[in-house]
Design a protein around this motif. Structure first.
Motif, PDB file in Angstrom:
ATOM      1  N   GLU A 182      11.331  -5.660  -8.451  1.00 43.54           N
ATOM      2  CA  GLU A 182       9.901  -5.093  -7.917  1.00 43.54           C
ATOM      3  C   GLU A 182       8.769  -6.043  -8.907  1.00 43.54           C
ATOM      4  O   GLU A 182       7.824  -6.209  -8.216  1.00 43.54           O
ATOM      5  N   LYS A 183       9.326  -6.002 -10.036  1.00 42.35           N
ATOM      6  CA  LYS A 183       8.234  -6.755 -11.004  1.00 42.35           C
ATOM      7  C   LYS A 183       7.974  -8.374 -10.532  1.00 42.35           C
ATOM      8  O   LYS A 183       6.973  -8.746 -10.629  1.00 42.35           O
ATOM      9  N   ALA A 184       9.297  -8.906 -10.310  1.00 42.31           N
ATOM     10  CA  ALA A 184       9.085 -10.342  -9.922  1.00 42.31           C
ATOM     11  C   ALA A 184       8.442 -10.390  -8.752  1.00 42.31           C
ATOM     12  O   ALA A 184       7.645 -11.476  -8.458  1.00 42.31           O
ATOM     13  N   ALA A 185       8.496  -9.492  -7.551  1.00 41.31           N
ATOM     14  CA  ALA A 185       7.723  -9.311  -6.324  1.00 41.31           C
ATOM     15  C   ALA A 185       6.440  -9.555  -6.637  1.00 41.31           C
ATOM     16  O   ALA A 185       5.279 -10.002  -6.108  1.00 41.31           O
ATOM     17  N   GLU A 186       5.983  -8.506  -7.533  1.00 38.41           N
ATOM     18  CA  GLU A 186       4.572  -8.360  -8.093  1.00 38.41           C
ATOM     19  C   GLU A 186       3.913  -9.476  -8.607  1.00 38.41           C
ATOM     20  O   GLU A 186       2.728  -9.916  -8.323  1.00 38.41           O
ATOM     21  N   LEU A 187       4.601 -10.088  -9.355  1.00 31.44           N
ATOM     22  CA  LEU A 187       4.365 -11.296 -10.103  1.00 31.44           C
ATOM     23  C   LEU A 187       4.046 -12.501  -8.972  1.00 31.44           C
ATOM     24  O   LEU A 187       2.985 -13.149  -9.103  1.00 31.44           O
ATOM     25  N   PHE A 188       4.968 -12.779  -8.030  1.00 30.64           N
ATOM     26  CA  PHE A 188       4.729 -13.496  -6.757  1.00 30.64           C
ATOM     27  C   PHE A 188       3.532 -13.292  -6.203  1.00 30.64           C
ATOM     28  O   PHE A 188       2.663 -14.414  -5.771  1.00 30.64           O
ATOM     29  N   ALA A 189       3.231 -11.840  -6.053  1.00 30.94           N
ATOM     30  CA  ALA A 189       2.145 -11.467  -5.048  1.00 30.94           C
ATOM     31  C   ALA A 189       0.855 -11.906  -5.824  1.00 30.94           C
ATOM     32  O   ALA A 189      -0.280 -12.495  -5.257  1.00 30.94           O
ATOM     33  N   VAL A 193      12.484 -16.397  -1.513  1.00 29.75           N
ATOM     34  CA  VAL A 193      14.003 -16.366  -1.289  1.00 29.75           C
ATOM     35  C   VAL A 193      14.674 -15.704  -2.177  1.00 29.75           C
ATOM     36  O   VAL A 193      14.547 -15.663  -3.461  1.00 29.75           O
ATOM     37  N   ILE A 194      15.674 -15.172  -1.659  1.00 27.58           N
ATOM     38  CA  ILE A 194      16.403 -14.502  -2.500  1.00 27.58           C
ATOM     39  C   ILE A 194      17.881 -15.150  -2.418  1.00 27.58           C
ATOM     40  O   ILE A 194      18.519 -15.223  -1.309  1.00 27.58           O
ATOM     41  N   GLY A 195      18.754 -15.507  -3.600  1.00 20.30           N
ATOM     42  CA  GLY A 195      19.858 -15.979  -3.711  1.00 20.30           C
ATOM     43  C   GLY A 195      20.664 -15.694  -4.688  1.00 20.30           C
ATOM     44  O   GLY A 195      20.417 -15.843  -6.182  1.00 20.30           O
ATOM     45  N   PHE A 196      21.480 -14.890  -4.869  1.00 21.44           N
ATOM     46  CA  PHE A 196      22.786 -14.070  -5.662  1.00 21.44           C
ATOM     47  C   PHE A 196      23.835 -14.921  -5.455  1.00 21.44           C
ATOM     48  O   PHE A 196      24.526 -15.239  -4.573  1.00 21.44           O
ATOM     49  N   LEU A 197      24.671 -15.000  -6.732  1.00 23.73           N
ATOM     50  CA  LEU A 197      25.920 -15.598  -6.792  1.00 23.73           C
ATOM     51  C   LEU A 197      26.832 -14.519  -6.088  1.00 23.73           C
ATOM     52  O   LEU A 197      26.849 -13.417  -5.986  1.00 23.73           O
ATOM     53  N   PHE A 198      27.953 -15.121  -5.110  1.00 24.44           N
ATOM     54  CA  PHE A 198      28.668 -14.580  -4.302  1.00 24.44           C
ATOM     55  C   PHE A 198      28.308 -13.759  -3.280  1.00 24.44           C
ATOM     56  O   PHE A 198      29.002 -12.871  -2.996  1.00 24.44           O
ATOM     57  N   SER A 199      27.126 -14.062  -2.855  1.00 25.76           N
ATOM     58  CA  SER A 199      26.538 -12.942  -1.852  1.00 25.76           C
ATOM     59  C   SER A 199      27.218 -13.245  -0.543  1.00 25.76           C
ATOM     60  O   SER A 199      27.167 -12.481   0.315  1.00 25.76           O
ATOM     61  N   HIS A 207      23.300  -6.793  -2.362  1.00 25.25           N
ATOM     62  CA  HIS A 207      22.291  -6.955  -3.432  1.00 25.25           C
ATOM     63  C   HIS A 207      21.156  -7.643  -2.755  1.00 25.25           C
ATOM     64  O   HIS A 207      19.718  -7.488  -2.895  1.00 25.25           O
ATOM     65  N   GLU A 208      21.349  -8.612  -1.716  1.00 20.62           N
ATOM     66  CA  GLU A 208      20.449  -9.666  -1.541  1.00 20.62           C
ATOM     67  C   GLU A 208      19.569  -8.905  -0.554  1.00 20.62           C
ATOM     68  O   GLU A 208      18.395  -9.117  -0.552  1.00 20.62           O
ATOM     69  N   LEU A 209      20.342  -7.814   0.494  1.00 23.11           N
ATOM     70  CA  LEU A 209      19.429  -7.136   1.306  1.00 23.11           C
ATOM     71  C   LEU A 209      18.421  -6.139   0.686  1.00 23.11           C
ATOM     72  O   LEU A 209      17.395  -5.806   1.139  1.00 23.11           O
ATOM     73  N   GLN A 210      19.019  -5.630  -0.475  1.00 21.02           N
ATOM     74  CA  GLN A 210      18.276  -4.598  -1.154  1.00 21.02           C
ATOM     75  C   GLN A 210      16.764  -5.167  -1.830  1.00 21.02           C
ATOM     76  O   GLN A 210      15.984  -4.650  -1.482  1.00 21.02           O
ATOM     77  N   ALA A 211      17.118  -6.449  -2.387  1.00 18.80           N
ATOM     78  CA  ALA A 211      15.956  -7.008  -2.955  1.00 18.80           C
ATOM     79  C   ALA A 211      15.110  -7.613  -1.929  1.00 18.80           C
ATOM     80  O   ALA A 211      13.799  -7.470  -1.960  1.00 18.80           O
ATOM     81  N   LYS A 212      15.591  -7.925  -0.714  1.00 17.47           N
ATOM     82  CA  LYS A 212      14.677  -8.572   0.357  1.00 17.47           C
ATOM     83  C   LYS A 212      13.668  -7.122   0.757  1.00 17.47           C
ATOM     84  O   LYS A 212      12.614  -7.577   1.088  1.00 17.47           O
ATOM     85  N   GLU A 213      14.191  -5.946   0.781  1.00 17.75           N
ATOM     86  CA  GLU A 213      13.458  -4.827   1.410  1.00 17.75           C
ATOM     87  C   GLU A 213      12.489  -4.600   0.421  1.00 17.75           C
ATOM     88  O   GLU A 213      11.109  -4.386   0.716  1.00 17.75           O
ATOM     89  N   VAL A 230      10.776  -6.790  -1.869  1.00 17.13           N
ATOM     90  CA  VAL A 230      10.105  -7.929  -1.702  1.00 17.13           C
ATOM     91  C   VAL A 230       9.325  -7.816  -0.567  1.00 17.13           C
ATOM     92  O   VAL A 230       7.987  -7.890  -0.548  1.00 17.13           O
ATOM     93  N   ARG A 231       9.731  -7.390   0.601  1.00 17.54           N
ATOM     94  CA  ARG A 231       8.767  -7.239   1.804  1.00 17.54           C
ATOM     95  C   ARG A 231       8.067  -5.964   1.670  1.00 17.54           C
ATOM     96  O   ARG A 231       6.810  -6.244   2.199  1.00 17.54           O
ATOM     97  N   ARG A 232       8.236  -5.019   0.861  1.00 16.75           N
ATOM     98  CA  ARG A 232       7.329  -3.854   0.678  1.00 16.75           C
ATOM     99  C   ARG A 232       6.147  -4.300  -0.335  1.00 16.75           C
ATOM    100  O   ARG A 232       4.873  -3.986   0.204  1.00 16.75           O
TER     101      ARG A 232
END
Length: 698
Positions: free
Chosen positions: A150-157, A165-171, A177-183, A185-187
């Protein structure tokens, strides 16, 4: 039913309309308009409206529109994409910077590393968060730190980024985890373009997967806006048809799917040409074809063996030197076309291209302000393009301007005549293209002597015979509408979607549990493909599915694709996959080690659908020689050997099946010009395609 294909090139936008009447009769109308590089949709819609007027129909009568575009490719080449942020696994922030530690040029001391010098995502916009998924099962070792995301998304905003783009190791093993992070960031950033690497390309190799996802986000906002503008402009012009977009793999997708995953459009433009080339080859009874699509800016080369579309090996799928792990037709593009500029470099060498005059201002002969000499200007000076015949007379060309440009920039500096300079321009550009064809054939163990060279694009048939001679091709084919072949290819495509899942398994181990899991994965991928085809409105009776396994020897760097038989995955299936891999490896590399273990890396399922294909009418029987009914006039024309001969012009629309035109001759039509040199003959096929061979072979 009325269908329209639209292909946008660097100089011209090509259009074809097919109308099927109630009685089943088909009518084909073609058109060509200047491209509008500032916003391709302007030229597309203008062309569609003009095409409808030519066909005598209302824009609202169009039922389907198929579109090939270079928008995505241009964004990458020009490096004017979105400002992208990336959220990745802690400790792996610099994967996109390090790449594979490969030097683009092994022995250069001044090489450029494009993923470092011009990264798609700036380092300050790559934020690492706490999380960890472990192989081989995809188990969660460290839960995702939701607050850090959430902090990263707020910084991007706050930074006003357009895409994330969300890219995690072994996704590719577990995308939770990628889908959780995507939601999250979308919010926080509801208006941003957001994608997860597992959604874009769900395969192993973190650098290639991250790079592909980064490319998707980089081109995403601009591509989506273009597609939205296109739909809006089409509706404003009265076109209410469903729109389909050409993909890099030779299939078509919906606008919505293309907007979500624009990385699949990076070869959208050239792919239509290869599809059209294969279709034309089938009509001429030729399954071994080398295609070269020569437009105003580039020449796109592909090799079709046994009628099968060539798909690039994953190790070679890159755009602008950046890896992109999406299926692509094997096409090699070089900077050589009608608009390629001839010049004398600082060292006094005579060069042609890759810089192009493009659509604006275009070649000097267009009279639009261009002053530098191009390949098209050389054709005009040599008498191969007649002012009143160029684009059917729709675009006036001025030979005086062409001569002045060549004299000023090439002939006078070299101390030679204008005609000699023009011949030099053509010889240089033809040599560039012939070398590129050799790189795609001879260098890969393919003997071009057994292939037909199919030269299309607006400039293709002007160079076809010279290139055919340079590579010793069996013959040269000039399609019925060379300048519109890529657009026509759009009308012979079908919906095509590919779904993947990574799995590591040794085929020779024949583990029942592993084989059962492979079968279940294929079943899941099929359900995903069915859902996509159903959402496209494709009838279930038209569905077709192909299972692919990407395999390698244990320890080998990259995989080869082989087809997997239908039915349950058993020990016999595994044996068949291994045998198919050996055969493919032998074909690609000249050898295979059948006593070595084969590793299965990626499962891929391709969902397609049977679709209507373009059908050209059969011409009336002619069987004439140099038919007087098609003859126009004679004019002096200079050929590659330097001889200037009075050369007759023939109107292609008046040629009939089995007519033979003896060289020297020039066959003119609205969208291209076909040269038949002395000692060659051109034979008209039943649907209007022309096969050019040496006179002794007829």
């Amino acid at each position: 039913m009325i269908r329209v294909g639209v292909d946008v090139g660097g100089t011209f936008t090509d259009l074809v309309l097919e109308q099927v009447g109630p009685d089943g009769r088909r009518r084909v109308v073609v058109h060509k308009v200047p491209s509008t590089p500032g916003d391709q949709s302007v030229g597309v819609v203008n062309g569609v409206v003009e095409l409808c007027a030519l066909a005598g129909i209302r824009p609202g009568e169009i039922g389907a529109l198929f579109h090939g575009t270079t928008v995505a490719t241009n964004i990458v080449i020009e490096r004017n994409g979105a400002e992208v942020g990336m959220i990745t696994t802690r400790g792996f922030r610099d994967i996109l910077h390090m790449g594979r530690h490969k030097r683009p040029h092994n022995f250069s001391l001044q090489f450029d590393v494009p993923w470092q010098s011009a990264p798609l995502i700036k380092r300050r916009n790559r934020i690492a968060v706490t999380e960890r998924i472990m192989p081989p099962t995809g188990a969660v070792e460290t839960p995702l730190a939701l607050d850090e995301v959430e902090k990263a998304a707020e910084l991007f905003a706050r930074r006003g980024l357009d895409a994330v783009v969300i890219g995690f190791l072994f996704s590719f093993l577990n995308d939770e985890h990628e889908l959780q992070a995507k939601e999250i960031v979308r919010r926080v950033m509801p208006d941003a373009f957001i994608c997860a690497s597992s959604e874009v390309v769900n395969v192993m190799r973190e650098y290639e997967r991250f790079s592909t996802a980064a490319m998707n986000a980089y081109i995403g906002p601009h591509t989506a806006r273009y597609l939205d503008n296109l739909k809006t402009r089409l509706r404003s012009a009265g076109v209410d048809a469903f729109v389909r977009i050409m993909q890099s793999n030779g299939g078509i997708s919906t606008v919505e799917q293309a907007s979500r995953s624009p990385v699949g459009l990076l070869l959208s433009g050239p792919a239509g040409g290869v599809m059209g080339g294969r279709w034309t080859g089938e009509a001429c009874g030729q399954s071994e074809v080398i295609t070269i699509d020569i437009g105003g800016t580039s020449a796109d080369i592909s090799v079709i063996r046994n009628g099968v579309l060539p798909i690039k090996n994953p190790r070679d799928t890159e755009v602008a030197h950046l890896p992109v792990l999406v299926p692509m037709i094997d096409i090699n593009a070089i900077g050589a076309g009608g608009g390629s500029i001839a010049y004398i470099d600082a060292g006094g060498a005579f060069r042609v291209g890759p810089r192009s005059a493009g659509a604006e201002p275009g070649p000097a002969c267009y009279g639009r302000g261009g002053t530098e000499p191009t390949v098209t200007d050389a054709q005009v000076v040599l008498g191969r393009l007649d002012p009143e015949q160029f684009l059917g007379g729709d675009l006036k060309i001025d030979p005086v301007l062409a001569q002045a440009a060549i004299r000023t920039h090439v002939a006078d500096p070299l101390g030679i005549g204008v005609e000699e300079a023009a011949l030099g321009i053509l010889r240089i550009v033809n040599n560039h293209m012939a070398l590129a064809i050799h790189s795609n054939s001879v260098a890969r163990g393919i003997d071009p002597r057994g292939f037909s060279l199919m030269a299309f694009g607006g400039a293709g048939p002007l160079h076809g015979v010279a290139l055919g001679e340079a590579i010793s091709a069996r013959n040269v084919i000039s399609p019925l509408h060379p300048g519109i072949t890529a657009a026509m290819g759009l009308l012979v495509t079908e919906p095509r979607y590919e779904f993947t899942h990574s799995v590591l398994a040794i085929l020779q181990q024949r583990d029942d549990a592993v084989l059962g899991e492979i079968g279940r994965i294929y079943d899941r991928l099929r359900r995903e493909a069915e859902e996509q085809l159903r959402s496209d409105g494709v009838a279930e009776k038209d569905w077709q599915f192909t299972r692919i396994a990407e395999c390698r020897y244990v320890g080998q760097g990259f995989e080869l694709r082989v087809e997997v038989p239908d039915g349950p995955v058993t020990e016999e299936t595994a044996r068949q996959i291994a045998q198919a891999f050996f055969a493919t490896h032998r074909k690609e590399y000249g050898h295979a080690f059948e006593d070595q273990a084969v590793e299965l890396i990626t499962l891929r399922l391709i969902g397609t659908a049977r679709a209507d294909t373009l059908m050209l009418p059969v011409l009336d029987k002619g069987g004439r020689r140099n038919p007087a009914e098609a003859a126009l006039y004679e004019r002096p024309t200079t050929f590659d050997n330097g001889d200037t001969l009075d050369t007759p012009r023939f109107l292609r629309s008046k040629l009939k099946a089995d007519d033979i035109v003896f060289g020297p001759a020039i066959i003119v039509q609205q969208n291209s010009t076909t040269i038949v040199p002395p000692a060659f003959t051109a034979t008209v096929m039943q649907r209007g395609d022309i096969v050019v061979t040496r006179a002794r072979e007829v």
